[in-house]
Design a protein around this motif. Sequence first.
Motif, PDB file in Angstrom:
ATOM      1  N   ILE A 192      -3.323  -5.638  10.831  1.00 28.99           N
ATOM      2  CA  ILE A 192      -3.584  -6.804  10.256  1.00 28.99           C
ATOM      3  C   ILE A 192      -4.616  -7.306  11.473  1.00 28.99           C
ATOM      4  N   ARG A 193      -5.872  -7.406  10.941  1.00 28.11           N
ATOM      5  CA  ARG A 193      -7.051  -7.607  11.901  1.00 28.11           C
ATOM      6  C   ARG A 193      -6.916  -9.174  12.379  1.00 28.11           C
ATOM      7  N   SER A 194      -6.827 -10.212  11.484  1.00 28.72           N
ATOM      8  CA  SER A 194      -6.942 -11.369  11.944  1.00 28.72           C
ATOM      9  C   SER A 194      -6.013 -12.119  11.212  1.00 28.72           C
ATOM     10  N   THR A 195      -4.900 -12.298  12.056  1.00 26.86           N
ATOM     11  CA  THR A 195      -3.589 -12.861  11.265  1.00 26.86           C
ATOM     12  C   THR A 195      -3.817 -14.294  10.809  1.00 26.86           C
ATOM     13  N   LYS A 196      -3.256 -14.831   9.709  1.00 28.06           N
ATOM     14  CA  LYS A 196      -3.277 -15.941   8.985  1.00 28.06           C
ATOM     15  C   LYS A 196      -1.648 -16.389   8.907  1.00 28.06           C
ATOM     16  N   LEU A 197      -1.541 -17.776   9.018  1.00 27.33           N
ATOM     17  CA  LEU A 197      -0.156 -18.322   8.828  1.00 27.33           C
ATOM     18  C   LEU A 197       0.662 -17.456   7.789  1.00 27.33           C
ATOM     19  N   GLU A 198       0.084 -17.268   6.586  1.00 26.88           N
ATOM     20  CA  GLU A 198       0.600 -16.865   5.252  1.00 26.88           C
ATOM     21  C   GLU A 198       1.009 -15.271   5.758  1.00 26.88           C
ATOM     22  N   ASP A 199       0.708 -14.793   6.599  1.00 23.68           N
ATOM     23  CA  ASP A 199       1.102 -13.434   6.741  1.00 23.68           C
ATOM     24  C   ASP A 199       2.426 -13.229   7.286  1.00 23.68           C
ATOM     25  N   SER A 200       2.884 -14.402   7.684  1.00 26.03           N
ATOM     26  CA  SER A 200       4.216 -14.511   8.178  1.00 26.03           C
ATOM     27  C   SER A 200       5.283 -13.788   7.201  1.00 26.03           C
ATOM     28  N   ALA A 201       6.086 -13.031   7.596  1.00 26.58           N
ATOM     29  CA  ALA A 201       7.056 -12.324   6.420  1.00 26.58           C
ATOM     30  C   ALA A 201       7.701 -11.201   7.264  1.00 26.58           C
TER      31      ALA A 201
ATOM     32  N   VAL B 139       0.908  -0.942   0.087  1.00 28.38           N
ATOM     33  CA  VAL B 139       0.015   0.163   0.005  1.00 28.38           C
ATOM     34  C   VAL B 139       0.866   1.307   0.012  1.00 28.38           C
ATOM     35  N   SER B 140       0.199   2.361  -0.555  1.00 28.03           N
ATOM     36  CA  SER B 140       0.940   3.569  -0.521  1.00 28.03           C
ATOM     37  C   SER B 140      -0.117   4.614  -0.009  1.00 28.03           C
ATOM     38  N   PHE B 141       0.568   5.745   0.649  1.00 28.49           N
ATOM     39  CA  PHE B 141      -0.321   6.547   1.683  1.00 28.49           C
ATOM     40  C   PHE B 141       0.178   8.011   1.372  1.00 28.49           C
ATOM     41  N   TYR B 142      -0.871   8.973   0.945  1.00 26.91           N
ATOM     42  CA  TYR B 142      -0.198  10.238   0.642  1.00 26.91           C
ATOM     43  C   TYR B 142      -1.438  11.144   1.163  1.00 26.91           C
ATOM     44  N   ASN B 143      -1.280  12.145   1.896  1.00 29.46           N
ATOM     45  CA  ASN B 143      -2.089  13.221   2.204  1.00 29.46           C
ATOM     46  C   ASN B 143      -3.364  12.417   2.967  1.00 29.46           C
ATOM     47  N   ASN B 144      -3.009  11.755   3.879  1.00 28.48           N
ATOM     48  CA  ASN B 144      -3.627  11.235   4.953  1.00 28.48           C
ATOM     49  C   ASN B 144      -4.665  10.211   4.146  1.00 28.48           C
ATOM     50  N   GLU B 145      -4.448   9.587   2.945  1.00 30.46           N
ATOM     51  CA  GLU B 145      -5.350   8.477   2.508  1.00 30.46           C
ATOM     52  C   GLU B 145      -4.605   7.416   1.516  1.00 30.46           C
ATOM     53  N   ILE B 146      -4.977   6.239   1.571  1.00 33.33           N
ATOM     54  CA  ILE B 146      -4.544   5.634   0.590  1.00 33.33           C
ATOM     55  C   ILE B 146      -4.684   5.828  -0.935  1.00 33.33           C
ATOM     56  N   SER B 147      -3.456   5.785  -1.754  1.00 30.14           N
ATOM     57  CA  SER B 147      -3.359   6.248  -2.844  1.00 30.14           C
ATOM     58  C   SER B 147      -3.216   5.038  -4.022  1.00 30.14           C
ATOM     59  N   GLU B 148      -2.692   4.230  -3.468  1.00 28.59           N
ATOM     60  CA  GLU B 148      -2.675   2.752  -4.245  1.00 28.59           C
ATOM     61  C   GLU B 148      -2.557   1.500  -3.222  1.00 28.59           C
ATOM     62  N   LYS B 149      -3.163   0.450  -3.564  1.00 30.07           N
ATOM     63  CA  LYS B 149      -2.870  -0.788  -2.654  1.00 30.07           C
ATOM     64  C   LYS B 149      -3.136  -1.728  -3.835  1.00 30.07           C
ATOM     65  N   SER B 150      -2.399  -3.221  -3.219  1.00 29.30           N
ATOM     66  CA  SER B 150      -2.218  -4.089  -4.149  1.00 29.30           C
ATOM     67  C   SER B 150      -3.327  -5.219  -3.873  1.00 29.30           C
ATOM     68  N   GLU B 151      -3.478  -6.326  -4.740  1.00 31.26           N
ATOM     69  CA  GLU B 151      -4.421  -7.237  -4.292  1.00 31.26           C
ATOM     70  C   GLU B 151      -4.108  -7.914  -2.817  1.00 31.26           C
ATOM     71  N   ILE B 152      -3.058  -7.759  -2.381  1.00 36.71           N
ATOM     72  CA  ILE B 152      -2.481  -8.411  -1.040  1.00 36.71           C
ATOM     73  C   ILE B 152      -3.209  -7.670   0.017  1.00 36.71           C
ATOM     74  N   PHE B 153      -3.495  -6.253  -0.325  1.00 41.92           N
ATOM     75  CA  PHE B 153      -4.152  -5.573   0.734  1.00 41.92           C
ATOM     76  C   PHE B 153      -5.708  -5.774   0.745  1.00 41.92           C
ATOM     77  N   ASP B 154      -5.984  -6.698   1.414  1.00 42.67           N
ATOM     78  CA  ASP B 154      -7.460  -6.896   1.452  1.00 42.67           C
ATOM     79  C   ASP B 154      -8.017  -6.578   2.649  1.00 42.67           C
ATOM     80  N   ASP B 155      -9.157  -6.717   3.120  1.00 47.09           N
ATOM     81  CA  ASP B 155     -10.146  -6.098   4.102  1.00 47.09           C
ATOM     82  C   ASP B 155      -9.316  -6.528   5.524  1.00 47.09           C
ATOM     83  N   GLN B 156      -8.492  -7.551   5.493  1.00 45.80           N
ATOM     84  CA  GLN B 156      -7.796  -7.568   6.631  1.00 45.80           C
ATOM     85  C   GLN B 156      -6.629  -6.504   7.013  1.00 45.80           C
ATOM     86  N   PHE B 157      -6.595  -5.746   6.179  1.00 42.21           N
ATOM     87  CA  PHE B 157      -5.110  -4.759   6.439  1.00 42.21           C
ATOM     88  C   PHE B 157      -5.832  -3.325   6.388  1.00 42.21           C
TER      89      PHE B 157
END
Lengths: 114, 111
Positions: free
Chosen positions: A79-88, A47-65
């Motif tokens: 991350i609201r409800s972490t999953k094993l695959e969020d390990s990074a 995700v990118s953030f500018y002027n207090n709002e999201i300017s772009e986000k990827s498919e990874i950045f779903d509602d959990q983020f």
Amino acid sequence: EPEVTQTPSHQVTQMGQEVILRCVPISNHLYFYWYRQILGQKVEFLVSFYNNEISEKSEIFDDQFSVERPDGSNFTLKIRSTKLEDSAMYFCASRGFRQNTEAFFGQGTRLTVV
Amino acid sequence: GQQVMQIPQYQHVQEGEDFTTYCNSSTTLSNIQWYKQRPGGHPVFLIQLVKSGEVKKQKRLTFQFGEAKKNSSLHITATQTTDVGTYFCAGRREYGNKLVFGAGTILRVKS
């Protein structure tokens, strides 16, 4: 030299728990980013953030983020409800206003979901 | 969506040999940046290329940006053990905000 700082350096959390990763970007920077890197793999844009709002986000950045800049200095990734695959490794980055400026990366937070 | 491909994935060279990594974007770029990541570290900015056909040098490192602003290369002459790490290219589209990273090339140098 100014730097991007991230805390904590390592976080272990149980699957399903919420985590908040914190970043303090360089003070006069205006664009902020979160990237993640699964061990041994490429650096992926979240995700990118500018002027207090999201300017772009990827498919990874779903509602959990979600991202916030709560107080004008911190920049957080939740991350609201972490999953094993969020390990990074999660990297925060910031850059200045002009289009052709480099991004400065923080040291990263290693998130381990168990 | 925008994709940045990078090859090779991995290169193991003898100290003193040369090394090159190549980057190719699916879209025309405003600029391309190169980062180095040491094992266990974070990406550290090396250089940025903006102009079509641009060539920049940093000591033993030579960076090129293609005429069409879609590809780039990093060449290291006479590698040293301190060069080990993963080299990433990252491109930004015109008027775009995000940097899209290539998969990176892991360089190992045998002394």
